[in-house]
Design an enzyme around this catalytic site. Structure first.
Site: not given
Ligand code: SF4
Length: 359
Positions: A93, A121, A128, A132, A135, A352
């Site tokens: 994205e 962005c 990823c 986190c 997210c 995101c």
């Molecule tokens: S916020 Fe999401 S994209 Fe960013 S480092 Fe953490 S898990 Fe990865």
């Protein structure tokens, strides 16, 4: 066999390739300008090249590997989010945010910023590995790194879109899917390509990289003394809470992270932005704000707080306006500059990874 993406090549690599094909090296600059000044996206558009070379380019290199699948527009029309399918079928994205959409933002804004911003962005990975908890990208896990060309191509796509309206991109934030410092080489190559004076010539000072806090990479980034801005996704002021939100904290504690940040500021003289997703009753409390203020005391920094974008895989909810204001107020009392940002593009899942998750 996969065909190479033209945006993966540096100018010197492109020149070597052309020389190997028996073409004069100056053709590389012509192609470079076509790609990064005119945003041409097919070999046919390069009418300044001989037909034989256009044919060779068509056969040998991929010009357009980002296939837009869906574009969502927020109800206020200020945020556009495009989901691209990549050559291998995976998806990423990219988001365009228009601040002051009524102001026409053209070339002069890039060099002398005034009212109105057009911020793109971009993503650096599919998925990823950082996990986190709040997210959507983290919840999907790591699929693969993007190549430098796949990172650059996202910017070129929106540069082309804006050009059609007589506008330009004014800022690039590397805050989309993925942890840019986990894909360090490709991310920096992409930035070098965007910076190139003979090409896109996009100033490093208009680029911001956001990291969750890979301390060795922050130190490397500091040593390279780039003009690029650094943002840190901090989100918690004590290790126990940060461990529960950002697993990377188990590898690098808050104090280790902030020590690297202080060194970055000392080496580069650049201000750091700390990102803070305000989660109701979790990290939006006066206690967290006070702890944060003490930790950041004396630092050349700014706190960017934004109410959480809720995701299906995390039970936390967005802070309230009242809590957000109190959070900011505590930091202000300690002399720490803080902005509470509006949630942009909530109705199009602008956090995101949310669109890719649905896809
Ligand atoms: S916020 Fe999401 S994209 Fe960013 S480092 Fe953490 S898990 Fe990865």
């Amino acid at each position: 066999m996969e065909v190479s993406l033209i945006y993966d090549l540096s100018l010197s690599e492109l020149a070597s390739l052309l020389v190997a094909w028996g073409e004069p090296a100056y053709r590389a600059r012509q192609i470079w300008r076509g790609l990064y000044r005119n945003f041409w996206k097919t070999p046919e558009e390069f009418t300044n090249l001989p037909a034989s070379l256009r044919k060779k380019l068509t056969e040998s290199l991929l010009f357009n590997n980002l296939v837009p699948v869906t574009t969502l527009r927020s109800s206020d029309g200020e945020t556009l989010k495009t989901l691209f399918r990549l050559q291998d079928g995976k998806a990423v994205e990219t988001v365009l945010m228009k601040y002051d959409p009524s102001v026409a933002v053209h070339q002069a804004h890039r060099d002398h910023p005034g009212q109105g911003r057009r911020t793109v962005c971009i993503s650096t990975q599919v998925g990823c590995a950082m996990g986190c908890v709040f997210c959507a990208t983290g919840q999907m896990g790591f699929k693969r790194h993007l190549s430098s060309g796949e990172i650059v191509a996202q910017v070129m796509y929106f540069a082309r879109q804006l050009l059609a309206q007589g506008e330009v991109i004014t800022n690039v934030v590397v805050m989309g899917m993925g942890e840019p410092f986990h894909n360090y080489e490709n991310t920096m190559s992409a930035i070098d390509r965007l910076n190139d004076r003979g090409g896109y010539n996009f100033g490093a000072r208009r680029i911001t990289i956001s990291t969750v806090g890979l301390v060795p990479a922050i130190r490397r980034f500091a040593a390279e003394k780039r003009q690029v801005n650094l943002a840190i996704s901090l989100h918690a002021a004590n290790d126990e809470l940060r461990d529960s939100m950002l697993p990377i904290n188990k590898s690098y504690t808050i104090d280790e992270l902030l020590a690297a940040c202080r060194d970055f500021i000392a080496i580069t003289g650049r201000r750091i932005t700390f990102e803070w997703a305000l989660v109701n009753g979790v990290n939006d409390t006066p206690e967290q704000a006070q702890l944060l203020a003490r930790k950041l005391k004396g630092m050349l920094c700014h706190v960017n707080a934004i109410p959480l974008n809720p995701t299906d895989g995390y039970s936390g909810q967005a802070t309230t306006r009242k809590h957000a204001e109190e959070f900011k107020e505590v930091l202000s009392r300690f002399g720490i500059p803080c902005t509470v940002r509006l949630r942009r593009g909530m109705d199009i899942h602008a956090g995101c990874g949310q669109l890719v998750s649905e896809y």
